[in-house]
Design an enzyme around this catalytic site. Structure first.
Site, PDB file in Angstrom:
ATOM      1  N   ASP A   1       1.592  50.476  72.618  1.00 14.99           N
ATOM      2  CA  ASP A   1       0.332  50.854  73.239  1.00 14.99           C
ATOM      3  C   ASP A   1       0.517  51.011  74.750  1.00 14.99           C
ATOM      4  O   ASP A   1       1.199  50.201  75.382  1.00 14.99           O
ATOM      5  CB  ASP A   1      -0.701  49.768  72.932  1.00 14.99           C
ATOM      6  CG  ASP A   1      -2.050  50.049  73.531  1.00 14.99           C
ATOM      7  OD1 ASP A   1      -2.661  51.056  73.126  1.00 14.99           O
ATOM      8  OD2 ASP A   1      -2.492  49.273  74.398  1.00 14.99           O
TER       9      ASP A   1
ATOM     10  N   GLU B   1       3.051  55.398  73.007  1.00 14.67           N
ATOM     11  CA  GLU B   1       1.851  56.073  73.486  1.00 14.67           C
ATOM     12  C   GLU B   1       2.146  56.359  74.960  1.00 14.67           C
ATOM     13  O   GLU B   1       2.085  55.443  75.793  1.00 14.67           O
ATOM     14  CB  GLU B   1       0.622  55.187  73.343  1.00 14.67           C
ATOM     15  CG  GLU B   1      -0.649  55.880  73.808  1.00 14.67           C
ATOM     16  CD  GLU B   1      -1.872  54.974  73.774  1.00 14.67           C
ATOM     17  OE1 GLU B   1      -2.967  55.478  73.488  1.00 14.67           O
ATOM     18  OE2 GLU B   1      -1.733  53.762  74.055  1.00 14.67           O
TER      19      GLU B   1
END
Length: 658
Positions: free
Chosen positions: A336, A371
């Site tokens: 993330d 990401e």
């Protein structure tokens, strides 16, 4: 408990060896570290860690074992302007705790103080670390090691995926156990996915703001303990770790990989007004990026940012990843806000954590997915990660939606994304699989909502609909909301089929959001991070079986097309791809610049995709030969053989040459 033996500095955390427990804690700026042990009644005993090796404090407790509840009190300077926030009044979680007892309440006694120390003791309400015996019988487990070129990822939430499944035993719905149950495995196999990517399962906390509104953090992107399985997804919280490992073992036996979404970018301590429960009190200046005024660089939007360029923090992060691979046998990670991992503070491909992963003989062999952005300066880094990483490709998402739903991109732009975004990724030795193609994900509209809503509807989140992106590139086809007339419903169905076909038959690594294959809607909420309710849980009784079958057929079709599975860049004249107009002739320079219209894509010579993104019926002449439509566009028992495709509005079809 009067004293500890010296013990050893590695590994970090609390390590049980059958005779006692070794405790090791990283803190570069501490002056003294107390180990605090608690009995069943909550009575506390304290003893100093007696040894220090470099920046690791350590000690060995004889005759201690699994279940021991402990924490730390760390002494050092209180100098907020310099980033030091030591406060021994606050009981601190071990950053490597394998189990955590208790949650993170919204209680001011947990606060360490902003510019002056808060001397209230937090032990009575602070979460406690627990010693765990990591032994597990992995005999017979064999990681699938699916080649990247054959990988199809399914992004899911443990609870949301399984809680309402009527065929699962009620006692295990919403848990790790459900993931490994034969009912779920049969579904995964029938769908055809190769990897299950789970939203965070490491223990997380709900932000105080959400608690005050009666909401909770549902997605899990607010980490409290990176090494600990969150017990809320266990049928027996004390067995959360083993229940998760049982599920991994069962999934592996079915040939399905497990990829974990992990949050190595911030912590649940949030900003200076947040609680002091772990890293802030252990070594604030080392663990976090601290500004010159003593506040945090908030490159995550969550109040703080982990400093993954500090050697001690890099080693902690490396050991965290190794825990999940070595002790839980996961097959990879989705990181993330992964640009934080490469900050020094500017982003670098050779950042310390990237180099530590590259040099690690285990981590360098698992699937790594970034990401590739954060919200800090220079945070958008799509296609700039080291070659070991695949990356979420928001260009693919946005162009695919705009092509089919807004008709405002050119054929050339669409083809570039369909061809694994080679303009971005065909460098540094990367393969086409480096682009993780997606049209939806956990954050944003679901696929059904993309064709039912022009505007977000996030009122339930308590922020007056201010949260969530406004750039959805969606199209409600004339009516806002799920209810519509038959004509609108048919246009929506065609658009969903077109987007799924684009996702699953484009070059690159496809990622399907759980529920999109069932027609799941979040009623226009494009930021459902705090909605632990029927809005986000998949309602299996309302699933669209026709759409599920359509999706499964596309995934199985993908595996039959060599141009999509070989994981090689397409080159002019290599037989992998031809880009044709409606008359089956190569696209001209002028046609490449046309706004989203219609085209044909011939793959591996024998496969043909016909695409009509217009609102009109378009006749397309197919290339020379005998072409038959294939499932899910025609039945195997009655294949449609044709020379001209009468392409419906927003339509797509796939043919195979006999």
């Amino acid at each position: 408990m009067t004293s500890l033996a010296a013990g050893k500095p590695a590994p970090l955390g609390a390590s049980y060896d059958g005779k006692g427990v070794n405790f090791a804690l990283f803190s570069a700026h501490a002056e003294r570290v107390e180990l605090c042990v608690f009995d069943e009644q909550g009575n506390e005993q304290r003893v100093d860690l007696p040894a220090r090796s470099g920046d690791i404090w350590h000690g060995w407790l004889d005759a201690a074992g699994p279940g021991l509840r402990y924490g730390y009190r760390v002494h050092g300077p209180w100098d907020p302007a310099q980033g030091h926030r030591f406060n021994p009044a606050k009981l601190l979680l071990d950053p490597c705790a394998y189990r955590v007892e208790g949650d993170l309440p919204d209680d001011e006694r947990l606060h360490g103080g902003m510019w002056e120390p808060d001397h209230r003791d937090s032990a009575a309400i602070a979460p406690k670390s627990q010693v765990v015996d990591l032994h597990y019988d992995w005999r017979g487990d064999k990681p699938p090691r699916t080649p990247w070129g054959e990988t199809v990822i399914y992004e899911a939430h443990v609870k949301g995926l399984t809680l309402l499944h009527p065929q699962l035993p009620e006692a295990i719905r919403g848990t790790y156990k459900a993931l490994g149950h034969p009912v779920m495995i049969a579904y995964f196999k029938s769908l055809g996915i190769s990897a299950l990517e789970l939203l965070p399962v490491a223990q997380f906390a709900s932000e105080p703001r959400l608690q005050r509104m009666g909401l909770s953090n549902y997605w899990g992107y607010n980490p409290l303990a990176w090494f600990a399985l969150d017990p809320r997804y266990a049928s027996d919280p004390a067995r959360a770790l083993d229940e998760f490992r049982d599920a991994v073992k069962a999934l592996h036996a079915a040939g399905i990989e497990v990829i974990l979404d992990i949050v190595l970018n911030h912590s649940a301590e949030i900003d200076l007004e947040g609680p002091t429960v772990s890293l802030r009190g252990i070594d604030n200046r080392s663990y976090y990026w601290v500004r010159e005024d003593g506040d945090y660089h908030n490159w995550t939007g969550c109040g703080n940012t982990l400093n993954l360029s500090h050697p001690g923090v890099v080693e902690w992060a490396r050991q965290c990843l190794r825990f999940w691979v070595d002790e839980c046998h996961v097959d990879g990670f989705r990181f993330d806000l992964a640009s934080v991992m490469g900050r020094t503070p500017e982003f670098r491909q050779d950042a310390p954590l990237f180099e530590a992963i590259r040099r690690d003989s285990v981590l360098s062999q698992v699937k790594l997915i970034a990401e590739p952005w954060d919200i800090g300066p220079g945070g958008y880094q799509v296609a700039n990660f080291p070659p070991l990483f695949a990356e979420w490709n928001d260009h693919f998402r946005d162009i695919s939606r705009r092509f089919w739903l807004q008709q405002n991109v050119s054929l050339g732009d669409f083809a570039q994304r369909f061809a694994a975004s080679s303009d971005l990724f065909a460098r540094d030795g990367k393969r086409p699989s480096a682009t993780v193609n997606l049209v939806t994900a956990h954050d944003g509209f679901t696929l059904r909502d993309c064709v039912c809503f022009n505007q977000k509807h996030n009122e339930a989140n308590g922020e007056e609909n201010r949260d969530g992106t406004n750039n959805n590139y969606s199209n409600n086809h004339g009516i806002e909301g799920l209810d519509a007339n038959l004509a609108v419903i048919e246009r929506r169905r065609a658009s969903v089929h077109a987007l799924l076909t684009t996702l699953l038959l484009a070059q690159g690594t496809p990622m399907l959001l759980a529920g999109d294959e069932q027609g799941h809607s979040q009623h226009g909420n494009n930021n459902a991070y705090c909605q632990d309710n029927a809005l986000t849980w998949l309602d299996w009784r309302q699933a669209n079986p026709g759409l599920t079958a359509f999706t499964a057929a596309l995934i199985h079709l993908r595996r039959r097309i060599p141009a999509l599975t070989r994981n090689r860049w397409w080159q002019e004249g290599d037989g992998n791809v031809r880009w044709l107009n409606r008359n089956a002739q190569p696209l001209t320079a002028g046609e490449w610049q046309l706004g989203a219209a219609c085209m044909q894509i011939q793959l591996s010579d024998r496969w043909l995709l016909t695409l009509n993104a217009t609102a009109e019926v378009v006749d397309m002449v197919l290339p020379e030969g005998e072409w038959r439509a294939v499932p899910p566009f025609a039945g195997e028992d009655n294949p449609v053989i044709m020379a001209v495709w009468h392409g419906p509005a927003h339509g797509v079809c796939v043919f195979q040459r006999s």
